[in-house]
Design a protein around this motif. Structure first.
Motif, PDB file in Angstrom:
ATOM      1  N   THR A  15       0.834  -1.205   0.000  1.00 37.87           N
ATOM      2  CA  THR A  15       0.000   0.000   0.000  1.00 37.87           C
ATOM      3  C   THR A  15       0.866   1.251   0.000  1.00 37.87           C
ATOM      4  O   THR A  15       0.582   2.219  -0.705  1.00 37.87           O
ATOM      5  CB  THR A  15      -0.936   0.000   1.224  1.00 37.87           C
ATOM      6  OG1 THR A  15      -1.769  -1.169   1.146  1.00 37.87           O
ATOM      7  CG2 THR A  15      -1.800   1.238   1.269  1.00 37.87           C
ATOM      8  N   GLU A  16       1.946   1.236   0.773  1.00 40.70           N
ATOM      9  CA  GLU A  16       2.848   2.384   0.831  1.00 40.70           C
ATOM     10  C   GLU A  16       3.525   2.620  -0.518  1.00 40.70           C
ATOM     11  O   GLU A  16       3.687   3.758  -0.951  1.00 40.70           O
ATOM     12  CB  GLU A  16       3.905   2.186   1.923  1.00 40.70           C
ATOM     13  CG  GLU A  16       3.358   2.165   3.339  1.00 40.70           C
ATOM     14  CD  GLU A  16       2.716   0.830   3.730  1.00 40.70           C
ATOM     15  OE1 GLU A  16       2.980  -0.222   3.083  1.00 40.70           O
ATOM     16  OE2 GLU A  16       1.926   0.830   4.685  1.00 40.70           O
ATOM     17  N   GLU A  17       3.920   1.544  -1.190  1.00 42.35           N
ATOM     18  CA  GLU A  17       4.544   1.676  -2.507  1.00 42.35           C
ATOM     19  C   GLU A  17       3.547   2.200  -3.538  1.00 42.35           C
ATOM     20  O   GLU A  17       3.889   3.035  -4.382  1.00 42.35           O
ATOM     21  CB  GLU A  17       5.124   0.335  -2.959  1.00 42.35           C
ATOM     22  CG  GLU A  17       6.327  -0.089  -2.135  1.00 42.35           C
ATOM     23  CD  GLU A  17       6.724  -1.535  -2.345  1.00 42.35           C
ATOM     24  OE1 GLU A  17       7.926  -1.812  -2.226  1.00 42.35           O
ATOM     25  OE2 GLU A  17       5.856  -2.382  -2.614  1.00 42.35           O
ATOM     26  N   LYS A  18       2.308   1.749  -3.451  1.00 40.33           N
ATOM     27  CA  LYS A  18       1.266   2.246  -4.353  1.00 40.33           C
ATOM     28  C   LYS A  18       1.024   3.735  -4.128  1.00 40.33           C
ATOM     29  O   LYS A  18       0.804   4.489  -5.082  1.00 40.33           O
ATOM     30  CB  LYS A  18      -0.038   1.467  -4.175  1.00 40.33           C
ATOM     31  CG  LYS A  18       0.026   0.052  -4.683  1.00 40.33           C
ATOM     32  CD  LYS A  18      -1.291  -0.648  -4.391  1.00 40.33           C
ATOM     33  CE  LYS A  18      -1.175  -2.134  -4.551  1.00 40.33           C
ATOM     34  NZ  LYS A  18      -2.395  -2.816  -4.128  1.00 40.33           N
ATOM     35  N   ALA A  19       1.090   4.166  -2.889  1.00 42.94           N
ATOM     36  CA  ALA A  19       0.931   5.596  -2.589  1.00 42.94           C
ATOM     37  C   ALA A  19       2.050   6.406  -3.234  1.00 42.94           C
ATOM     38  O   ALA A  19       1.813   7.493  -3.772  1.00 42.94           O
ATOM     39  CB  ALA A  19       0.907   5.823  -1.077  1.00 42.94           C
ATOM     40  N   LYS A  20       3.275   5.878  -3.210  1.00 45.33           N
ATOM     41  CA  LYS A  20       4.403   6.562  -3.850  1.00 45.33           C
ATOM     42  C   LYS A  20       4.231   6.606  -5.359  1.00 45.33           C
ATOM     43  O   LYS A  20       4.530   7.616  -6.007  1.00 45.33           O
ATOM     44  CB  LYS A  20       5.725   5.878  -3.490  1.00 45.33           C
ATOM     45  CG  LYS A  20       6.147   6.103  -2.049  1.00 45.33           C
ATOM     46  CD  LYS A  20       7.454   5.413  -1.759  1.00 45.33           C
ATOM     47  CE  LYS A  20       7.847   5.605  -0.310  1.00 45.33           C
ATOM     48  NZ  LYS A  20       9.134   4.941   0.003  1.00 45.33           N
ATOM     49  N   ILE A  21       3.741   5.515  -5.942  1.00 43.90           N
ATOM     50  CA  ILE A  21       3.473   5.482  -7.382  1.00 43.90           C
ATOM     51  C   ILE A  21       2.432   6.540  -7.729  1.00 43.90           C
ATOM     52  O   ILE A  21       2.615   7.325  -8.661  1.00 43.90           O
ATOM     53  CB  ILE A  21       2.989   4.080  -7.813  1.00 43.90           C
ATOM     54  CG1 ILE A  21       4.113   3.058  -7.699  1.00 43.90           C
ATOM     55  CG2 ILE A  21       2.408   4.115  -9.227  1.00 43.90           C
ATOM     56  CD1 ILE A  21       3.662   1.611  -7.830  1.00 43.90           C
ATOM     57  N   ALA A  22       1.340   6.572  -6.975  1.00 47.72           N
ATOM     58  CA  ALA A  22       0.262   7.529  -7.234  1.00 47.72           C
ATOM     59  C   ALA A  22       0.760   8.968  -7.096  1.00 47.72           C
ATOM     60  O   ALA A  22       0.441   9.823  -7.931  1.00 47.72           O
ATOM     61  CB  ALA A  22      -0.910   7.272  -6.286  1.00 47.72           C
ATOM     62  N   ASP A  23       1.559   9.230  -6.081  1.00 44.27           N
ATOM     63  CA  ASP A  23       2.076  10.585  -5.881  1.00 44.27           C
ATOM     64  C   ASP A  23       3.004  10.994  -7.021  1.00 44.27           C
ATOM     65  O   ASP A  23       2.915  12.108  -7.540  1.00 44.27           O
ATOM     66  CB  ASP A  23       2.812  10.686  -4.540  1.00 44.27           C
ATOM     67  CG  ASP A  23       3.285  12.100  -4.269  1.00 44.27           C
ATOM     68  OD1 ASP A  23       2.438  13.015  -4.246  1.00 44.27           O
ATOM     69  OD2 ASP A  23       4.505  12.293  -4.101  1.00 44.27           O
ATOM     70  N   GLY A  24       3.876  10.086  -7.429  1.00 48.81           N
ATOM     71  CA  GLY A  24       4.808  10.394  -8.515  1.00 48.81           C
ATOM     72  C   GLY A  24       4.098  10.645  -9.837  1.00 48.81           C
ATOM     73  O   GLY A  24       4.426  11.592 -10.562  1.00 48.81           O
TER      74      GLY A  24
END
Length: 65
Positions: A15-24
Motif C-alpha cells: 500500500t505504501e509503494e502504491k501511494a508513492k506510485i500515485a504521488d509520482g
C-alpha cells in the motif's frame, strides 16, 4: 478529470509503494499541465492502480504469472 490507469501483478506492491506510485504519477502529470498553461490540476487527477490476477495479463503476447 484526467485519469491514469496502472495495472500491476497482484501483491507485487505494498500500500505504501502504491501511494508513492500515485504521488509520482500525479506530480508528473500536474507538472506537464502547469508547463502547458493549464494551471494546477493536481486535485483533479485520478490514479487507478489495479491488480491483475496471476496469468491475468500478457507482455509481448506472453502471459505473465
Amino acid at each position: 478529470m484526467p485519469t491514469i490507469k496502472v495495472t500491476v501483478p497482484a501483491g507485487a506492491w505494498s500500500t505504501e509503494e502504491k501511494a508513492k506510485i500515485a504521488d509520482g504519477l500525479t506530480s508528473s502529470l500536474a507538472s506537464v499541465a502547469t508547463d502547458a498553461g493549464k494551471g494546477d490540476i493536481r486535485q483533479y487527477i485520478n490514479i487507478q492502480i489495479m491488480e491483475a490476477a496471476t496469468g491475468g495479463y500478457a507482455i509481448g503476447g506472453n502471459v505473465v504469472g
